[in-house]
Design a protein around this motif. Structure first.
Motif, mmCIF file in Angstrom:
data_model
loop_
_atom_site.group_PDB
_atom_site.id
_atom_site.type_symbol
_atom_site.label_atom_id
_atom_site.label_comp_id
_atom_site.label_asym_id
_atom_site.label_seq_id
_atom_site.Cartn_x
_atom_site.Cartn_y
_atom_site.Cartn_z
ATOM 1 N N ALA A 15 1.005 3.879 -4.492
ATOM 2 C CA ALA A 15 0.501 5.203 -4.473
ATOM 3 C C ALA A 15 1.169 5.394 -5.098
ATOM 4 C CB ALA A 15 -0.318 5.620 -3.821
ATOM 5 N N ILE A 16 2.232 7.116 -6.002
ATOM 6 C CA ILE A 16 3.415 7.705 -6.107
ATOM 7 C C ILE A 16 3.098 9.386 -5.454
ATOM 8 C CG2 ILE A 16 4.648 8.506 -8.027
ATOM 9 C CD1 ILE A 16 4.080 6.614 -9.438
ATOM 10 N N VAL A 17 3.754 9.621 -4.836
ATOM 11 C CA VAL A 17 3.740 11.041 -4.301
ATOM 12 C C VAL A 17 4.366 11.292 -5.219
ATOM 13 C CG1 VAL A 17 5.082 12.592 -2.464
ATOM 14 C CG2 VAL A 17 4.612 10.009 -1.915
ATOM 15 N N GLN A 18 3.065 12.530 -5.457
ATOM 16 C CA GLN A 18 3.980 13.810 -6.793
ATOM 17 C C GLN A 18 3.439 14.858 -6.066
ATOM 18 O OE1 GLN A 18 -0.504 14.681 -8.495
ATOM 19 N NE2 GLN A 18 0.931 14.496 -10.423
ATOM 20 N N GLN A 19 3.556 15.466 -5.169
ATOM 21 C CA GLN A 19 3.480 16.478 -4.323
ATOM 22 C C GLN A 19 3.560 16.407 -2.658
ATOM 23 O OE1 GLN A 19 0.736 19.736 -5.310
ATOM 24 N NE2 GLN A 19 1.838 21.298 -4.075
ATOM 25 N N LEU A 42 -1.043 11.990 -3.313
ATOM 26 C CA LEU A 42 -0.786 10.832 -3.933
ATOM 27 C C LEU A 42 -1.588 10.893 -5.358
ATOM 28 C CD1 LEU A 42 -1.042 9.338 -0.377
ATOM 29 C CD2 LEU A 42 1.586 9.998 -1.578
ATOM 30 N N VAL A 43 -1.575 9.585 -6.041
ATOM 31 C CA VAL A 43 -1.361 9.457 -7.208
ATOM 32 C C VAL A 43 -1.911 8.111 -6.627
ATOM 33 C CG1 VAL A 43 -1.466 9.275 -9.635
ATOM 34 C CG2 VAL A 43 -0.452 10.968 -8.422
ATOM 35 N N LEU A 44 -3.307 7.278 -6.745
ATOM 36 C CA LEU A 44 -3.582 5.855 -6.673
ATOM 37 C C LEU A 44 -3.498 6.083 -8.136
ATOM 38 C CD1 LEU A 44 -5.893 6.533 -4.128
ATOM 39 C CD2 LEU A 44 -3.539 5.502 -3.430
ATOM 40 N N GLU A 45 -2.243 4.538 -8.646
ATOM 41 C CA GLU A 45 -2.315 4.566 -9.791
ATOM 42 C C GLU A 45 -3.406 3.604 -10.548
ATOM 43 O OE1 GLU A 45 0.980 2.462 -9.210
ATOM 44 O OE2 GLU A 45 2.156 4.275 -10.865
ATOM 45 N N THR A 46 -4.087 2.851 -9.263
ATOM 46 C CA THR A 46 -5.570 1.804 -9.859
ATOM 47 C C THR A 46 -6.487 2.067 -9.751
ATOM 48 O OG1 THR A 46 -5.305 0.779 -7.861
ATOM 49 C CG2 THR A 46 -3.392 -0.611 -9.265
ATOM 50 N N LEU A 47 -6.759 3.373 -9.367
ATOM 51 C CA LEU A 47 -7.804 3.936 -9.229
ATOM 52 C C LEU A 47 -8.080 4.799 -10.361
ATOM 53 C CD1 LEU A 47 -8.959 3.835 -5.632
ATOM 54 C CD2 LEU A 47 -9.552 1.876 -6.870
ATOM 55 N N GLY A 48 -7.157 4.983 -10.190
ATOM 56 C CA GLY A 48 -6.742 6.074 -11.165
ATOM 57 C C GLY A 48 -7.072 7.256 -11.212
ATOM 58 N N CYS A 49 -7.129 8.249 -9.800
ATOM 59 C CA CYS A 49 -7.055 9.409 -9.326
ATOM 60 C C CYS A 49 -6.213 9.465 -8.084
ATOM 61 C CB CYS A 49 -8.905 8.977 -7.859
ATOM 62 S SG CYS A 49 -8.718 7.919 -6.439
ATOM 63 N N VAL A 50 -6.637 10.872 -7.997
ATOM 64 C CA VAL A 50 -5.324 11.915 -7.289
ATOM 65 C C VAL A 50 -6.185 12.309 -5.437
ATOM 66 C CG1 VAL A 50 -4.033 14.134 -6.585
ATOM 67 C CG2 VAL A 50 -4.609 12.881 -9.380
ATOM 68 N N VAL A 71 9.195 13.273 -3.058
ATOM 69 C CA VAL A 71 8.014 13.424 -4.209
ATOM 70 C C VAL A 71 8.706 11.944 -5.867
ATOM 71 C CG1 VAL A 71 7.880 14.419 -6.377
ATOM 72 C CG2 VAL A 71 7.760 15.696 -5.032
ATOM 73 N N GLY A 72 8.114 11.861 -5.877
ATOM 74 C CA GLY A 72 8.481 9.798 -7.180
ATOM 75 C C GLY A 72 8.578 8.676 -6.151
ATOM 76 N N ASP A 73 8.541 9.053 -4.976
ATOM 77 C CA ASP A 73 8.186 7.703 -3.960
ATOM 78 C C ASP A 73 7.339 6.755 -4.429
ATOM 79 O OD1 ASP A 73 10.499 8.430 -2.309
ATOM 80 O OD2 ASP A 73 10.183 8.722 -0.436
ATOM 81 N N LYS A 74 7.511 5.910 -4.652
ATOM 82 C CA LYS A 74 6.436 4.656 -4.737
ATOM 83 C C LYS A 74 5.935 4.401 -2.893
ATOM 84 C CE LYS A 74 7.105 3.922 -9.105
ATOM 85 N NZ LYS A 74 7.281 2.248 -10.136
ATOM 86 N N ILE A 75 4.692 4.420 -2.726
ATOM 87 C CA ILE A 75 4.595 3.788 -1.322
ATOM 88 C C ILE A 75 3.290 2.539 -1.345
ATOM 89 C CG2 ILE A 75 5.216 5.429 -0.360
ATOM 90 C CD1 ILE A 75 3.017 7.166 0.553
ATOM 91 N N LYS A 76 2.924 1.844 -0.444
ATOM 92 C CA LYS A 76 1.663 1.431 -0.053
ATOM 93 C C LYS A 76 1.869 1.853 1.033
ATOM 94 C CE LYS A 76 0.149 -2.977 -1.042
ATOM 95 N NZ LYS A 76 0.336 -4.899 -0.677
ATOM 96 N N LEU A 77 -0.324 2.097 0.620
ATOM 97 C CA LEU A 77 -1.489 3.096 2.064
ATOM 98 C C LEU A 77 -1.896 1.477 2.684
ATOM 99 C CD1 LEU A 77 -3.473 5.744 0.221
ATOM 100 C CD2 LEU A 77 -1.531 5.312 0.936
ATOM 101 N N GLY A 114 -6.677 2.691 6.143
ATOM 102 C CA GLY A 114 -7.695 3.321 5.973
ATOM 103 C C GLY A 114 -8.463 3.197 4.997
ATOM 104 N N VAL A 115 -9.574 3.772 4.049
ATOM 105 C CA VAL A 115 -9.977 3.309 3.117
ATOM 106 C C VAL A 115 -9.678 2.568 1.973
ATOM 107 C CG1 VAL A 115 -10.800 4.994 2.191
ATOM 108 C CG2 VAL A 115 -12.828 3.615 2.238
ATOM 109 N N PHE A 116 -8.308 3.425 1.246
ATOM 110 C CA PHE A 116 -7.801 3.220 0.662
ATOM 111 C C PHE A 116 -6.318 2.168 1.087
ATOM 112 C CE2 PHE A 116 -9.243 7.131 -0.529
ATOM 113 C CZ PHE A 116 -10.083 6.688 -2.425
ATOM 114 N N SER A 117 -6.919 1.107 1.967
ATOM 115 C CA SER A 117 -5.473 0.263 1.999
ATOM 116 C C SER A 117 -5.199 -0.844 1.563
ATOM 117 C CB SER A 117 -5.620 -0.643 3.690
ATOM 118 O OG SER A 117 -7.262 -0.977 3.621
ATOM 119 N N ASN A 118 -3.782 -1.010 1.420
ATOM 120 C CA ASN A 118 -3.246 -2.204 -0.048
ATOM 121 C C ASN A 118 -3.442 -1.674 -1.552
ATOM 122 O OD1 ASN A 118 -3.124 -3.965 1.930
ATOM 123 N ND2 ASN A 118 -5.247 -5.050 1.874
ATOM 124 N N GLN A 119 -3.557 0.009 -1.414
ATOM 125 C CA GLN A 119 -3.733 0.355 -2.516
ATOM 126 C C GLN A 119 -1.768 0.987 -2.557
ATOM 127 O OE1 GLN A 119 -5.726 0.399 -5.092
ATOM 128 N NE2 GLN A 119 -7.324 0.132 -3.658
#
Length: 154
Positions: free
Chosen positions: A128-132, A140-148, A112-118, A121-126
């Protein structure tokens, strides 16, 4: 022309989308196929991805045209203005619905809290922050898209 979000009456998303198309207004109602079970049978049913929402693409001056369609309630607003959805966000939704299900995902010790790059898949190069982290999925929270994003694994 911008994409706007139209709020519809409950369970009217597909009807509104059909009527908007008949009026000559470009719209998009993302649908997913689900298996619904009744007491006597199972059936595949197409349901809207977003309840009570339809995306419409039109010029700012033509925004009132959607109110000629029965079932349209109002526009979705963000910070006092009609919410605008970017073309790339609509394309991401379309790609995610047509992408094959990913069943082969490798997991390394993610916390939890790790920052990763997908990477795929369809969200490649996005980013994300691991939330749970759970025994069979990650949130995962995708910051640029504002979605979970919830990713299941076996």
């Amino acid at each position: 022309m911008n994409w706007y979000v139209v709020y519809t009456k409950p369970k009217w998303e597909k009807k509104v989308a059909d009527r908007l198309i008949q009026q000559g207004i470009e719209c998009y109602c993302p649908l997913v196929t689900q298996v619904k079970q009744w007491s006597d049978r199972k059936k595949k049913v197409e349901t809207p991805l977003f309840s009570s929402y339809v995306f419409v693409q039109l010029a700012d001056s033509d925004r009132n045209l959607v109110f000629q369609v029965q079932g349209v309630v109002r526009y979705l607003f963000w910070l006092g203005k009609p919410a605008i959805v970017k073309d790339q966000e609509i394309e991401i939704i379309k790609k995610s619905l047509t992408a094959p299900n990913l069943s082969d995902i490798s997991i390394s010790s993610i916390q939890v809290g790790d920052k990763i790059k997908l990477e795929s898949g369809v969200f490649s190069n996005q980013n994300a922050i691991v939330q749970q982290v759970s025994s069979n999925y990650y949130v995962l929270v995708l910051e640029t898209l504002g979605c979970v994003l919830k990713i299941k694994y076996k």
